[in-house]
Design an enzyme around this catalytic site. Structure first.
Site, PDB file in Angstrom:
ATOM      1  N   SER A 193      -2.289  -4.782  -2.421  1.00  0.00           N
ATOM      2  CA  SER A 193      -2.425  -3.604  -3.281  1.00  0.00           C
ATOM      3  C   SER A 193      -3.036  -4.075  -4.590  1.00  0.00           C
ATOM      4  CB  SER A 193      -1.046  -2.987  -3.539  1.00  0.00           C
ATOM      5  OG  SER A 193      -1.091  -2.060  -4.619  1.00  0.00           O
ATOM      6  N   TYR A 245       8.209  -3.356  -6.447  1.00  0.00           N
ATOM      7  CA  TYR A 245       7.018  -3.320  -5.592  1.00  0.00           C
ATOM      8  C   TYR A 245       5.940  -4.277  -6.096  1.00  0.00           C
ATOM      9  CZ  TYR A 245       3.063  -1.493  -2.931  1.00  0.00           C
ATOM     10  OH  TYR A 245       1.967  -1.376  -2.114  1.00  0.00           O
TER      11      TYR A 245
END
Length: 237
Positions: free
Chosen positions: A141, A154
């Site tokens: 990501s 995260y």
């Protein structure tokens, strides 16, 4: 590089990016090993891929289960003769203030996003080294390169996944094994909770991501795309 006849093992293959990639690769005549938690959804992907002409084997369970990782790799190698590509796509996110995370939620997310990537890489390295090459593509990501308020859990997991990938890349180049990382921005998949958010019309799609991953896969044998960052134009990185 032509993909027809190649063998690809994909985690997180039952929905979103993983499902789209599996279906697109099936149309190109690859052999597929597919891993996900949902047996029903995974069976649907298998049926669609086989209808497109691909040979498929599926594995149900958590990517954090070392026995599953070993079984998936060994069975895929036994069925198709090797693994040309490993796509570590499984992952999820939990967001909010740091004090809202439990020890279990922290551990569960790291198990999927970090440990799962490690376990499948570890299992696949033996067959790839024996074959004299292979290609690992880890779907990370853009938050592996930046952080945001509410993303301590995260973001840190994606930083860890990225660091592991970068070190592994240096380790296995001498074995002819490529390691690529894709850093995506906003993608319109089930990862994001509101499927009807109006801004999603400008986000990346699973098809965009599949095309990007296949672009990395189809480079000549002497070429490796180490890192690829991709965003929708509407997102300011």
């Amino acid at each position: 590089m032509e993909l027809q006849g190649k063998t690809v093992l994909i985690t997180g293959a039952s929905k979103g990016i993983g499902r789209q990639l599996a279906e697109d690769l099936a149309a190109q005549g690859v052999n597929l090993g597919l891993v996900a938690r949902s047996e029903q959804e995974l069976t649907e992907v298998q049926q669609a891929a086989e209808k497109a002409g691909a040979k498929v084997i599926i594995f149900t369970g958590s990517v954090a289960d070392e026995e599953l990782a070993i079984q998936a790799v060994e069975a895929t190698v036994a069925k198709f003769g090797g693994i040309d590509f490993l796509i570590n796509n499984a992952g999820y996110g939990i967001f909010g203030p740091t004090e809202s995370y439990t020890a279990d939620s922290w551990g569960d997310l790291y198990d999927t996003n970090v440990k799962g990537t490690f376990l499948f890489c570890k299992a696949a390295l033996g067959p790839m080294k024996k074959a004299g090459g292979g290609h690992i593509i880890n779907i990370a990501s853009d938050v592996a390169k930046r952080v945001f308020d509410g993303g301590a859990l995260y973001c840190s997991s994606k930083f860890a996944q990225d660091a592991f990938s970068a070190a592994l890349r240096k380790e296995v180049r001498r074995d002819g094994i490529k390691v690529s990382v894709v850093y995506s921005g906003l993608v319109d998949t089930a990862f994001h909770p509101d499927p009807h958010a109006p801004e999603k019309k400008d986000w990346l799609t699973a098809r965009n991501m599949s095309a990007t991953i296949r672009y990395i896969m189809t480079q000549p044998e002497h070429v490796v795309i180490d890192e690829l960052m991709i965003h929708p134009l509407s997102q300011d990185y």
